[in-house]
Design an enzyme around this catalytic site. Structure first.
Site, PDB file in Angstrom:
ATOM      1  N   ASN A 117     -32.599  20.527  32.302  1.00  0.00           N
ATOM      2  CA  ASN A 117     -31.805  19.766  31.329  1.00  0.00           C
ATOM      3  C   ASN A 117     -32.710  18.666  30.792  1.00  0.00           C
ATOM      4  O   ASN A 117     -33.006  17.698  31.500  1.00  0.00           O
ATOM      5  CB  ASN A 117     -30.573  19.182  32.039  1.00  0.00           C
ATOM      6  CG  ASN A 117     -29.787  18.224  31.147  1.00  0.00           C
ATOM      7  OD1 ASN A 117     -30.046  18.119  29.948  1.00  0.00           O
ATOM      8  ND2 ASN A 117     -28.830  17.527  31.734  1.00  0.00           N
ATOM      9  N   TRP A 118     -33.164  18.845  29.560  1.00  0.00           N
ATOM     10  CA  TRP A 118     -34.093  17.866  28.986  1.00  0.00           C
ATOM     11  C   TRP A 118     -33.396  16.550  28.630  1.00  0.00           C
ATOM     12  O   TRP A 118     -34.051  15.574  28.327  1.00  0.00           O
ATOM     13  CB  TRP A 118     -34.750  18.445  27.730  1.00  0.00           C
ATOM     14  CG  TRP A 118     -35.840  19.428  27.999  1.00  0.00           C
ATOM     15  CD1 TRP A 118     -36.122  20.069  29.173  1.00  0.00           C
ATOM     16  CD2 TRP A 118     -36.827  19.885  27.052  1.00  0.00           C
ATOM     17  NE1 TRP A 118     -37.203  20.896  29.014  1.00  0.00           N
ATOM     18  CE2 TRP A 118     -37.649  20.810  27.731  1.00  0.00           C
ATOM     19  CE3 TRP A 118     -37.077  19.618  25.701  1.00  0.00           C
ATOM     20  CZ2 TRP A 118     -38.729  21.439  27.099  1.00  0.00           C
ATOM     21  CZ3 TRP A 118     -38.142  20.262  25.074  1.00  0.00           C
ATOM     22  CH2 TRP A 118     -38.957  21.164  25.765  1.00  0.00           C
ATOM     23  N   LYS A 119     -32.043  16.559  28.627  1.00  0.00           N
ATOM     24  CA  LYS A 119     -31.284  15.385  28.166  1.00  0.00           C
ATOM     25  C   LYS A 119     -31.823  14.971  26.783  1.00  0.00           C
ATOM     26  O   LYS A 119     -32.216  15.845  26.023  1.00  0.00           O
ATOM     27  CB  LYS A 119     -31.358  14.255  29.210  1.00  0.00           C
ATOM     28  CG  LYS A 119     -30.983  14.764  30.612  1.00  0.00           C
ATOM     29  CD  LYS A 119     -30.743  13.687  31.609  1.00  0.00           C
ATOM     30  CE  LYS A 119     -30.357  14.314  32.946  1.00  0.00           C
ATOM     31  NZ  LYS A 119     -30.051  13.333  33.975  1.00  0.00           N
ATOM     32  N   HIS A 171     -21.288  17.239  32.183  1.00  0.00           N
ATOM     33  CA  HIS A 171     -22.373  16.473  32.822  1.00  0.00           C
ATOM     34  C   HIS A 171     -21.889  15.046  33.089  1.00  0.00           C
ATOM     35  O   HIS A 171     -21.155  14.470  32.284  1.00  0.00           O
ATOM     36  CB  HIS A 171     -23.617  16.466  31.937  1.00  0.00           C
ATOM     37  CG  HIS A 171     -24.816  15.957  32.681  1.00  0.00           C
ATOM     38  ND1 HIS A 171     -25.045  14.613  32.857  1.00  0.00           N
ATOM     39  CD2 HIS A 171     -25.810  16.610  33.332  1.00  0.00           C
ATOM     40  CE1 HIS A 171     -26.142  14.464  33.586  1.00  0.00           C
ATOM     41  NE2 HIS A 171     -26.627  15.662  33.885  1.00  0.00           N
ATOM     42  N   SER A 228     -32.461  14.625  41.168  1.00  0.00           N
ATOM     43  CA  SER A 228     -33.814  14.369  41.669  1.00  0.00           C
ATOM     44  C   SER A 228     -34.443  15.589  42.354  1.00  0.00           C
ATOM     45  O   SER A 228     -35.157  15.441  43.352  1.00  0.00           O
ATOM     46  CB  SER A 228     -33.836  13.137  42.577  1.00  0.00           C
ATOM     47  OG  SER A 228     -33.440  11.982  41.838  1.00  0.00           O
ATOM     48  N   GLY A 234     -33.434  17.595  35.893  1.00  0.00           N
ATOM     49  CA  GLY A 234     -33.575  16.695  34.748  1.00  0.00           C
ATOM     50  C   GLY A 234     -35.033  16.338  34.529  1.00  0.00           C
ATOM     51  O   GLY A 234     -35.810  17.114  33.982  1.00  0.00           O
TER      52      GLY A 234
END
Ligand code: 13P
Length: 248
Positions: free
Chosen positions: A9-11, A93, A210, A231
């Site tokens: 998930n690159w956000k 999310h 993490s 992430g």
């Protein structure tokens, strides 16, 4: 055996440069991998990423609107994502719950929209630190799961993935221990088994928070952890590929 999934998930991160430098290598990795590899970049990059991804790398969005179309400036529908040949969308999310006030009811509506469009929905759930410290982890997490699952049919489950992401472990460098994660994953699967043991057994439940190259293998080896939602570490190609190699 459940096929594991490693999802990035690159956000709101990444660039055209990252896309062009990293996605071809990841597409090659996906071709050889025993696991499914999925990347969810910002919406702006979805079209280009889909073109670079080839046949094996899966591409998904980070969010969708619950309506099919209409006067919703700035929004993207699940049907549009499907029309762009994307396969997945994240729903619920914790950043969308906390920052944009998404409720369980809205997340259930988005999940149904995604499934109706033929996408696989990755339903994200997780407790905050305060909730964990108050002993409410399972209440919160199972409540978030059932709020969505109750709106679905068992047939819908084929296109549902659950991602357990404890909010206190997201972006903090503080990963849940494999025991903490496994306990919650097992509880999610047990709650799903009350609807159907067979469907619960087939459900992929990912861990997020993490995940790094040095902790992925231990997490993914837990019996109820079927891969990860990554992430920060998904923005570094060497690290993400190393996490992918820890799966299955
Ligand atoms: P980090 O891997 O950066 O902790 O983020 C996890 C996450 O929120 C993935 O959706």
């Amino acid at each position: 055996m459940r096929k594991q999934i490693v999802a990035g998930n690159w956000k709101m991160n990444g660039s055209n440069e990252l896309l062009n430098s990293f996605v071809p290598a990841l597409a090659e990795e996906a071709k050889q991998s025993q696991a499914e590899i999925l990347v969810c970049p910002p919406a702006l990059f979805l079209g280009d990423m889909r073109r670079l991804a080839g046949e094996y790398l899966l591409v998904g969005a980070q969010n969708c609107h619950e309506a099919v179309s209409g006067a919703f400036t700035g929004e993207i529908s699940a049907d549009m994502l499907a029309d762009m040949q994307l396969s997945h969308v994240l729903v619920g999310h914790s950043e969308r719950r906390a920052i944009y006030g998404e409720t369980d009811a809205l997340i259930a509506a988005k999940t149904k929209a995604a499934l109706n469009a033929g996408l696989t929905a990755v339903l994200c759930v997780g407790e905050t630190l305060e909730e964990r410290e108050a002993g409410r982890t399972l209440d919160v997490v199972l409540g978030q799961v059932s709020a969505v699952v109750e709106q679905l049919t068992l047939a819908d489950w084929a296109n549902l993935v659950v991602a357990y992401e404890p909010v206190w472990a997201i972006g903090t460098g503080k990963t849940a221990s494999s025991e903490q994660a496994q306990d919650v994953h097992q509880a999610i699967r047990a709650a799903l088994a009350e609807y159907s043991p067979e469907h619960a057994d087939a459900m992929r439940i990912l861990y997020g928070g993490s995940v790094k190259a040095d902790n992925a293998a231990e997490l993914f080896a837990c019996p109820d952890i079927d891969g990860g939602l990554v992430g920060g570490a998904s923005l570094n190609s060497d690290e993400f590929i190393s996490i992918c190699r820890s799966a299955n």
